[in-house]
Write an enzyme that holds these catalytic residues in place. Structure first.
Site, short mmCIF file in Angstrom:
data_model
loop_
_atom_site.label_atom_id
_atom_site.label_comp_id
_atom_site.label_asym_id
_atom_site.label_seq_id
_atom_site.Cartn_x
_atom_site.Cartn_y
_atom_site.Cartn_z
N ARG A 1 6.55 -31.96 -19.89
CA ARG A 1 7.36 -30.91 -20.52
C ARG A 1 8.03 -29.99 -19.51
O ARG A 1 9.11 -29.46 -19.78
CB ARG A 1 6.52 -30.12 -21.53
N GLY B 1 5.61 0.20 7.93
CA GLY B 1 5.19 -0.88 7.04
C GLY B 1 3.70 -0.95 6.77
O GLY B 1 3.25 -1.92 6.17
N LYS B 2 2.92 0.06 7.20
CA LYS B 2 1.48 0.02 6.96
C LYS B 2 1.16 -0.01 5.47
O LYS B 2 0.34 -0.81 5.01
CB LYS B 2 0.78 1.23 7.60
N ASN C 1 12.62 2.37 5.35
CA ASN C 1 11.29 2.87 5.02
C ASN C 1 11.29 4.39 4.87
O ASN C 1 10.63 4.95 3.98
CB ASN C 1 10.28 2.45 6.09
N LEU D 1 2.59 3.91 13.41
CA LEU D 1 3.36 5.11 13.13
C LEU D 1 3.79 5.14 11.67
O LEU D 1 3.83 4.09 11.01
CB LEU D 1 4.59 5.16 14.03
N ARG E 1 7.77 14.60 11.40
CA ARG E 1 6.39 14.13 11.32
C ARG E 1 6.20 12.89 12.20
O ARG E 1 5.19 12.76 12.92
CB ARG E 1 6.00 13.79 9.88
N ALA F 1 -0.49 -20.13 -19.22
CA ALA F 1 -1.60 -19.59 -18.43
C ALA F 1 -1.23 -19.48 -16.96
O ALA F 1 -1.58 -18.49 -16.29
CB ALA F 1 -2.84 -20.47 -18.60
N ASN G 1 3.44 -27.57 -29.02
CA ASN G 1 3.69 -26.18 -29.44
C ASN G 1 3.99 -26.13 -30.93
O ASN G 1 3.46 -25.26 -31.66
CB ASN G 1 4.86 -25.58 -28.67
N TYR H 1 3.62 12.10 15.64
CA TYR H 1 2.73 10.96 15.87
C TYR H 1 3.15 10.18 17.12
O TYR H 1 2.30 9.67 17.87
CB TYR H 1 2.73 10.02 14.66
N HIS I 1 3.72 -23.18 -17.16
CA HIS I 1 2.99 -23.11 -18.43
C HIS I 1 2.50 -21.69 -18.65
O HIS I 1 2.46 -20.88 -17.72
CB HIS I 1 1.82 -24.09 -18.40
N ARG J 1 -9.40 7.86 18.17
CA ARG J 1 -9.67 7.69 16.73
C ARG J 1 -10.27 6.30 16.45
O ARG J 1 -11.20 6.18 15.65
CB ARG J 1 -8.37 7.86 15.96
N ARG K 1 8.73 -20.64 -18.81
CA ARG K 1 7.89 -21.67 -19.40
C ARG K 1 8.75 -22.89 -19.71
O ARG K 1 9.98 -22.81 -19.80
CB ARG K 1 7.24 -21.17 -20.69
N HIS K 2 8.10 -24.01 -19.84
CA HIS K 2 8.81 -25.20 -20.30
C HIS K 2 9.43 -24.93 -21.67
O HIS K 2 9.04 -23.99 -22.38
CB HIS K 2 7.84 -26.38 -20.40
N GLU L 1 -1.10 -26.97 -16.40
CA GLU L 1 -1.66 -25.97 -17.31
C GLU L 1 -3.18 -25.91 -17.21
O GLU L 1 -3.84 -26.87 -16.78
CB GLU L 1 -1.23 -26.29 -18.76
#
Length: 511
Positions: free
Chosen positions: A346, A90-91, A209, A86, A236, A433, A302, A240, A431, A177, A295-296, A366
Site C-alpha cells: 500500500r 548552538g549549545k 542565533n 560561548l 554579554r 503507527a 482500511n 564571556y 503507516h 569551572r 500515510r498510504h 507498520e
C-alpha cells in the site's frame, strides 16, 4: 553507523593524545599507534572463532495476546553531559535535540525561575543585563557559580533516582569551572562525565542565533526593544569571550562540535550510551529542508476496518496516489527530494506516480499486530476482551503476542530517525503507527500521547525543522477516506494536556 563515517576512538589508558576528528564525514589521518592497533584488531578478527553457538534464551511466558514490554535497562549507565561554549554558539540547539531522550538541566532556566520567585515574594527585580555576566562583578559571579552548582546537584539527584543521562546546559567556559564539575561528579560512584563543546566561527550562524535569542521572547529581554536587547546580548557575549578557554585538558572525555556538525572531535568516549550520543551528534545539520509525512492511500483493509495485513489500495486510495505528485511538486518546486516507503504494497502503490528517487525501508513497516493481524477491533475485543482492555490502559507499552508495541517500534525506528537527521528533503510514505512515532520525535511529544496522534488518510504533513522545534503545515486532498483514528479512552485517571512549542498551520482544499 551513517554511510561515509569512519570513527577512530582512542582506547588507550591515560591521556587521550590523539582524539578522532571527523571533517565532512571523513576522519583525519590516524596516528601510527592507532593504525597499529587497528591492524592487530583486523588480524585477530580473521581468526576462526572458538566460541560454540548457544541456543537463544527462551522468552518469558506470555498470558493472553501479549503483555507490556519492559523499558530498556540502562540502570548501570550514569552520564553527566556538561555543555561548553560561548552564548549563541548552538549549545541550546544541541541540548534541545538531545532532550528528546535525555534529561536537561539548564542553568539559565534555573536562574530565571529563581529571579521570578524572588520578584513575586519580595518585589525585588534582579538585574540580569550584560553587567550581570561580567567576571568583574564579584557578587554576580558568586551568584552564577551557586546557580551552576545547584543545577548540577539537581542533575546528580535525578541520576541517583534512576535517570541515565543528564545534560548540564551552561557555558562552563573556563578550566576552573570544568575542574569543579569534574571534582563533584568524581564523588559519585558509577557516574561518568563528558563535556560537549559547541564552537561556531560562522558569522552568519552566530548572527542568526543572536537574532533568534532576541526574537523568541527570552525572559531576560521581555521588557526591552529588539535593538536594545540585541546590544545587551552582544555585550554579554563579550563578557564571556574575555575569560573563555576551549577544552584542551588531555584527560577529559569530550566531544567538540564545530559549526553544528561540520566537524566533530571525539576523545575518550567508551560504551554503548556514549557511542550512541556521539553517533547522534554526527548526524545533525542546519541546512534548510522539509520533511513530508503521508500515510498510504486508503487500503482495502482500511475500508473493511481490519488492522495490519498487506492489502492493495482501494479505489479512493489509487486516486490519492495519482493526486499526490502535484501536491508535492507545488511545495518542493525543483528542489531534490527522496521518497521513502515501507516494504508493504500500500505504501509502494501510493508512491508509484512520484517522479523522485525511492528507497524502501523494512524498518518503516507498520506495527506488527501479531495474532491480531487482519482482525477488526471488534473481533479483537470479542476474542480477547481482557487484553483489549489492557492495551487501552497502556497503549505505548502493550505488546501484541507475536507482534510489537509502540515502544518496540520506536526502537526499530532509531536508524530511520538518524538518517532523517542526516538528509535534506524527504517524503516518508508510511503507516499510522510509524508516522505517529516520527511525528512525536520531531515535535517532542510525550510517550503517553504518541499512540493517539491524529495522522489522517489523504493528508500530507510538512515539517520544517528549526533551531528549537518544527513548523508544521497540513494539506488535505479532497478525496474521501475512512477515519481510522481511535481516540484515547476515558479512564479513571486523567493525563494533563500536552503542549508543543511548535507553530502549526493547516491547509485543506475542501474547507
Amino acid at each position: 553507523m551513517a554511510r561515509g563515517l569512519r570513527v577512530c576512538l582512542s582506547v588507550q589508558e591515560g591521556p587521550c593524545k590523539h582524539p578522532a576528528t571527523i571533517v565532512n564525514g571523513l576522519d583525519r589521518q590516524r596516528p601510527a599507534c592507532t593504525r597499529a592497533r587497528l591492524r592487530q584488531f583486523d588480524a585477530e578478527s580473521n581468526l576462526p572463532s572458538k566460541m560454540v553457538s548457544q541456543a537463544a534464551t527462551p522468552p518469558k511466558s506470555v498470558v493472553g495476546i501479549g503483555g507490556k514490554v519492559a523499558k530498556p535497562d540502562y540502570s548501570e549507565a550514569k552520564i553527566v553531559l556538561a555543555m561548553v561554549g560561548l552564548p549563541a554558539r548552538g549549545k541550546s540547539y544541541l541540548s534541545n535535540k538531545l532532550m528528546r531522550y535525555l534529561q536537561v538541566f539548564n542553568v539559565g532556566q534555573l536562574r530565571r525561575s529563581r529571579a521570578k520567585q524572588k520578584r513575586e515574594q519580595s518585589g525585588i527585580k534582579e538585574d540580569h543585563t550584560a553587567s550581570y555576566f561580567s567576571h568583574d562583578n564579584v557578587e554576580a559571579t558568586r551568584l552564577r557559580e551557586q546557580l551552576a552548582s545547584d543545577s548540577l546537584e539537581m542533575l546528580i539527584q535525578w541520576l541517583r533516582d534512576g535517570g541515565n543521562v543528564g545534560i548540564h546546559d551552561a557555558t562552563n567556559s573556563t578550566r576552573e569551572r570544568r575542574a569543579v564539575i569534574e571534582a563533584r561528579v568524581a564523588k559519585e560512584k558509577g557516574m561518568h562525565l563528558i563535556f560537549l563543546e559547541s564552537i561556531c566561527d560562522d558569522p552568519a550562524v552566530i548572527a542568526a542565533n543572536v537574532a533568534l535569542k532576541v526574537s523568541m521572547g527570552d525572559p531576560d529581554y521581555k521588557d526591552m526593544s529588539p535593538e536594545i536587547a540585541k546590544r545587551d546580548f552582544l555585550r554579554r557575549i563579550k563578557q564571556y569571550e574575555a575569560v573563555y578557554e576551549t577544552i584542551t585538558e588531555p584527560h577529559l572525555s569530550y566531544f567538540k562540535i564545530v559549526n553544528v556538525g561540520n566537524q566533530v572531535t571525539v576523545c575518550r568516549i567508551h560504551g554503548y550510551l556514549q557511542g550512541r550520543i556521539a553517533f547522534y551528534l554526527m548526524n545533525l545539520h542546519l541546512k534548510p529542508r522539509s520533511i513530508f509525512f503521508s500515510r498510504h492511500g486508503e487500503s482495502q483493509y482500511n475500508v473493511e476496518g481490519k488492522i495490519g495485513g498487506d492489502s492493495d489500495l482501494s479505489e479512493r486510495g489509487f486516486k490519492y496516489s495519482k493526486a499526490l505528485p502535484d501536491l508535492i511538486k507545488d511545495n518542493i518546486g525543483d528542489a531534490p527530494l527522496t521518497v521513502w516507503t515501507s516494504t508493504l504494497k500500500r505504501t509502494m502503490q501510493t508512491a508509484q506516480e512520484l517522479p523522485y528517487t525511492k528507497l524502501t525501508w523494512k524498518s518503516l513497516d507498520e506495527l506488527d499486530a501479531g495474532v491480531c493481524d487482519g482482525m477488526t477491533y471488534e473481533e479483537i475485543e470479542q476474542a480477547y476482551p481482557d487484553d483489549f482492555a489492557n492495551r487501552d490502559d497502556d497503549k505505548f507499552n502493550y505488546r501484541y503476542r507475536g507482534g510489537e508495541s509502540y515502544r518496540d517500534v520506536v526502537v526499530r525506528l532509531e536508524p530511520v530517525i538518524m538518517e532523517l537527521e542526516r538528509q535534506e528533503n524527504v517524503l516518508v510514505v508510511g503507516h499510522q503507527a510509524i508516522l505517529r512515532c516520527l511525528y512525536a520525535y520531531f515535535h517532542n511529544l510525550p510517550q503517553a500521547d504518541l499512540p493517539y496522534i491524529k495522522i489522517p488518510l489523504h493528508t500530507v504533513i510538512k515539517l520544517t525543522p528549526k533551531a528549537y522545534g518544527c513548523d508544521e503545515e497540513r494539506y488535505t486532498l479532497p478525496i474521501g477516506a475512512v477515519d481510522t483514528h481511535r481516540p484515547k479512552p476515558k479512564l479513571n485517571h486523567t493525563d494533563p494536556p500536552s503542549r508543543s512549542n511548535t507553530g502549526r498551520e493547516y491547509y485543506s482544499e475542501n474547507t
